[in-house]
Design a protein around this motif. Structure first.
Motif, PDB file in Angstrom:
ATOM      1  N   LEU A 130       0.846  -1.181   0.000  1.00 26.31           N
ATOM      2  CA  LEU A 130       0.000   0.000   0.000  1.00 26.31           C
ATOM      3  C   LEU A 130       0.886   1.237   0.000  1.00 26.31           C
ATOM      4  CD1 LEU A 130      -3.006  -0.375   2.504  1.00 26.31           C
ATOM      5  CD2 LEU A 130      -3.105   0.056   0.042  1.00 26.31           C
ATOM      6  N   GLU A 131       0.467   2.252  -0.743  1.00 23.22           N
ATOM      7  CA  GLU A 131       1.199   3.508  -0.746  1.00 23.22           C
ATOM      8  C   GLU A 131       0.622   4.421   0.327  1.00 23.22           C
ATOM      9  OE1 GLU A 131       2.777   6.933  -3.872  1.00 23.22           O
ATOM     10  OE2 GLU A 131       1.394   5.367  -4.543  1.00 23.22           O
ATOM     11  N   VAL A 132       1.470   4.833   1.258  1.00 25.19           N
ATOM     12  CA  VAL A 132       1.008   5.625   2.394  1.00 25.19           C
ATOM     13  C   VAL A 132       1.832   6.908   2.521  1.00 25.19           C
ATOM     14  CG1 VAL A 132       0.250   3.569   3.633  1.00 25.19           C
ATOM     15  CG2 VAL A 132       2.559   4.469   4.037  1.00 25.19           C
ATOM     16  N   SER A 133       1.331   7.793   3.378  1.00 25.78           N
ATOM     17  CA  SER A 133       2.013   9.048   3.672  1.00 25.78           C
ATOM     18  C   SER A 133       2.161   9.173   5.186  1.00 25.78           C
ATOM     19  CB  SER A 133       1.203  10.225   3.126  1.00 25.78           C
ATOM     20  OG  SER A 133       1.771  11.455   3.526  1.00 25.78           O
ATOM     21  N   CYS A 134       3.337   9.597   5.646  1.00 23.52           N
ATOM     22  CA  CYS A 134       3.570   9.772   7.081  1.00 23.52           C
ATOM     23  C   CYS A 134       4.916  10.462   7.297  1.00 23.52           C
ATOM     24  CB  CYS A 134       3.559   8.427   7.806  1.00 23.52           C
ATOM     25  SG  CYS A 134       4.858   7.287   7.289  1.00 23.52           S
ATOM     26  N   LEU A 135       5.152  10.883   8.520  1.00 26.58           N
ATOM     27  CA  LEU A 135       6.467  11.393   8.886  1.00 26.58           C
ATOM     28  C   LEU A 135       7.444  10.216   8.956  1.00 26.58           C
ATOM     29  CD1 LEU A 135       5.519  13.936  11.693  1.00 26.58           C
ATOM     30  CD2 LEU A 135       6.293  14.473   9.365  1.00 26.58           C
ATOM     31  N   PRO A 136       8.715  10.447   8.688  1.00 28.15           N
ATOM     32  CA  PRO A 136       9.689   9.351   8.714  1.00 28.15           C
ATOM     33  C   PRO A 136       9.663   8.524   9.996  1.00 28.15           C
ATOM     34  CG  PRO A 136      10.696  11.290   7.753  1.00 28.15           C
ATOM     35  CD  PRO A 136       9.341  11.712   8.248  1.00 28.15           C
ATOM     36  N   ALA A 137       9.457   9.180  11.135  1.00 23.24           N
ATOM     37  CA  ALA A 137       9.455   8.454  12.411  1.00 23.24           C
ATOM     38  C   ALA A 137       8.272   7.498  12.531  1.00 23.24           C
ATOM     39  CB  ALA A 137       9.436   9.442  13.575  1.00 23.24           C
ATOM     40  N   ASP A 138       7.201   7.727  11.765  1.00 21.62           N
ATOM     41  CA  ASP A 138       5.998   6.891  11.838  1.00 21.62           C
ATOM     42  C   ASP A 138       5.944   5.817  10.766  1.00 21.62           C
ATOM     43  OD1 ASP A 138       4.984   8.355  14.015  1.00 21.62           O
ATOM     44  OD2 ASP A 138       4.062   9.843  12.680  1.00 21.62           O
ATOM     45  N   LEU A 139       6.941   5.768   9.897  1.00 23.27           N
ATOM     46  CA  LEU A 139       6.899   4.827   8.777  1.00 23.27           C
ATOM     47  C   LEU A 139       6.990   3.387   9.281  1.00 23.27           C
ATOM     48  CD1 LEU A 139       6.895   4.471   5.673  1.00 23.27           C
ATOM     49  CD2 LEU A 139       9.394   4.494   5.766  1.00 23.27           C
ATOM     50  N   PRO A 140       5.959   2.567   9.029  1.00 23.15           N
ATOM     51  CA  PRO A 140       6.002   1.166   9.484  1.00 23.15           C
ATOM     52  C   PRO A 140       6.818   0.300   8.531  1.00 23.15           C
ATOM     53  CG  PRO A 140       3.930   1.576   8.371  1.00 23.15           C
ATOM     54  CD  PRO A 140       4.675   2.891   8.379  1.00 23.15           C
ATOM     55  N   GLU A 141       7.415  -0.746   9.068  1.00 25.57           N
ATOM     56  CA  GLU A 141       8.162  -1.688   8.237  1.00 25.57           C
ATOM     57  C   GLU A 141       7.210  -2.487   7.359  1.00 25.57           C
ATOM     58  OE1 GLU A 141      10.925  -5.619   8.991  1.00 25.57           O
ATOM     59  OE2 GLU A 141      11.207  -3.887  10.311  1.00 25.57           O
ATOM     60  N   PHE A 142       6.005  -2.760   7.904  1.00 18.50           N
ATOM     61  CA  PHE A 142       4.952  -3.443   7.161  1.00 18.50           C
ATOM     62  C   PHE A 142       3.612  -3.091   7.799  1.00 18.50           C
ATOM     63  CE2 PHE A 142       6.355  -6.382  10.460  1.00 18.50           C
ATOM     64  CZ  PHE A 142       5.161  -6.753  11.058  1.00 18.50           C
ATOM     65  N   ILE A 143       2.521  -3.409   7.098  1.00 16.42           N
ATOM     66  CA  ILE A 143       1.174  -3.183   7.607  1.00 16.42           C
ATOM     67  C   ILE A 143       0.456  -4.531   7.660  1.00 16.42           C
ATOM     68  CG2 ILE A 143      -1.070  -2.122   7.156  1.00 16.42           C
ATOM     69  CD1 ILE A 143       0.438   0.183   5.795  1.00 16.42           C
ATOM     70  N   GLU A 144      -0.127  -4.835   8.803  1.00 14.73           N
ATOM     71  CA  GLU A 144      -0.792  -6.115   8.990  1.00 14.73           C
ATOM     72  C   GLU A 144      -2.252  -6.035   8.539  1.00 14.73           C
ATOM     73  OE1 GLU A 144      -1.831  -8.445  12.958  1.00 14.73           O
ATOM     74  OE2 GLU A 144       0.321  -8.604  12.482  1.00 14.73           O
ATOM     75  N   VAL A 145      -2.692  -7.047   7.793  1.00  8.70           N
ATOM     76  CA  VAL A 145      -4.072  -7.134   7.330  1.00  8.70           C
ATOM     77  C   VAL A 145      -4.677  -8.428   7.874  1.00  8.70           C
ATOM     78  CG1 VAL A 145      -5.604  -7.190   5.327  1.00  8.70           C
ATOM     79  CG2 VAL A 145      -3.460  -5.904   5.217  1.00  8.70           C
ATOM     80  N   ASP A 146      -5.683  -8.302   8.739  1.00 10.74           N
ATOM     81  CA  ASP A 146      -6.317  -9.449   9.380  1.00 10.74           C
ATOM     82  C   ASP A 146      -7.398 -10.025   8.456  1.00 10.74           C
ATOM     83  OD1 ASP A 146      -7.470 -11.322  11.002  1.00 10.74           O
ATOM     84  OD2 ASP A 146      -7.865  -9.969  12.680  1.00 10.74           O
ATOM     85  N   LEU A 147      -7.223 -11.295   8.076  1.00 10.97           N
ATOM     86  CA  LEU A 147      -8.181 -11.961   7.178  1.00 10.97           C
ATOM     87  C   LEU A 147      -9.130 -12.887   7.932  1.00 10.97           C
ATOM     88  CD1 LEU A 147      -5.769 -12.935   4.251  1.00 10.97           C
ATOM     89  CD2 LEU A 147      -7.162 -10.867   4.490  1.00 10.97           C
ATOM     90  N   GLY A 148      -9.103 -12.828   9.252  1.00 13.71           N
ATOM     91  CA  GLY A 148      -9.875 -13.764  10.061  1.00 13.71           C
ATOM     92  C   GLY A 148     -11.373 -13.684   9.857  1.00 13.71           C
TER      93      GLY A 148
END
Length: 210
Positions: A130-148
């Motif tokens: 996913l393409e996201v926008s944030c400050l460098p300090a908030d940049l996640p290494e990955f984003i979790e998507v729950d398929l449960g």
């Protein structure tokens, strides 16, 4: 992640070829209103770093001649058929300026969903980032998507994902709200399910003829 580079004083096609022959990779750093800087990096260390997911989606500490600066990987070119990194580009980042970045998605709990476990659905991953926008300090290494809780015949869209604090979808992703994953019954299983009632209805007639 830390990356070590050195100033590159000689430029041009011939110089880059000699650099690669000596086990180095030419590169460049740009952005943040500072002049672009030509650099060189150890090829083997860079090649192995590129195989790590975090290298593509994290703020990197790029050290040049003992001085470190924050950068993002923006582009790199590989040889058409050799395991060779031909060139790499980094962009400087400022702690106070938002960055746009493609972040990988990690899908969880797929096997625990009723759609898969009880109904035999197949999950199709339409996109893995996913393409996201944030400050460098908030940049996640990955984003979790729950398929449960995904249901058969339904999909999870970009705006369904719970984003980390300080992270937002970029404007065009927000507007388009693309599908990330959907759940469908495989066509073979669906055909079998439709055929079962007909077969059950035909069974008594066949017995009667006997």
């Amino acid at each position: 992640m830390k990356v070590v580079a050195f100033n590159r004083s000689v430029q041009g096609t011939g110089a880059s070829r000699r650099l690669r022959n000596s086990g180095k990779t030419p590169g460049i750093i740009y952005g943040s209103n500072d002049p672009a800087l030509a650099i060189e990096l150890d090829h083997n260390a860079l090649f192995h770093a590129l195989r790590k997911e975090a290298f593509h989606s994290s703020i990197l500490d790029l050290e040049i001649d003992g001085k470190a600066q924050k950068v993002l990987l923006r582009d790199y070119q590989m040889h058409p058929f050799k395991p060779l990194v031909l060139h790499i580009d980094f962009q400087r980042v400022s702690a106070s300026e938002k960055v746009h970045m493609r972040v990988p998605l990690h899908f969880t709990n797929a096997d625990a969903s009723d759609a898969v476990k009880l109904q035999g659905a197949a999950l199709s991953h339409i996109t893995n980032e996913l393409e996201v926008s944030c400050l460098p300090a908030d940049l996640p290494e990955f984003i979790e998507v729950d398929l449960g809780k995904i249901e058969v015949g339904h999909a999870i869209h970009a705006k369904d994902v719970v984003l980390p604090k300080g992270v937002t979808l970029v404007l065009h992703v927000e507007q388009e709200n693309p599908v990330l994953v959907n759940a469908r019954i495989p066509s073979v299983k669906a055909a079998d399910a439709e055929a079962a009632p007909a077969a059950a209805a035909a069974a008594p007639a066949a017995e009667a003829k006997k």
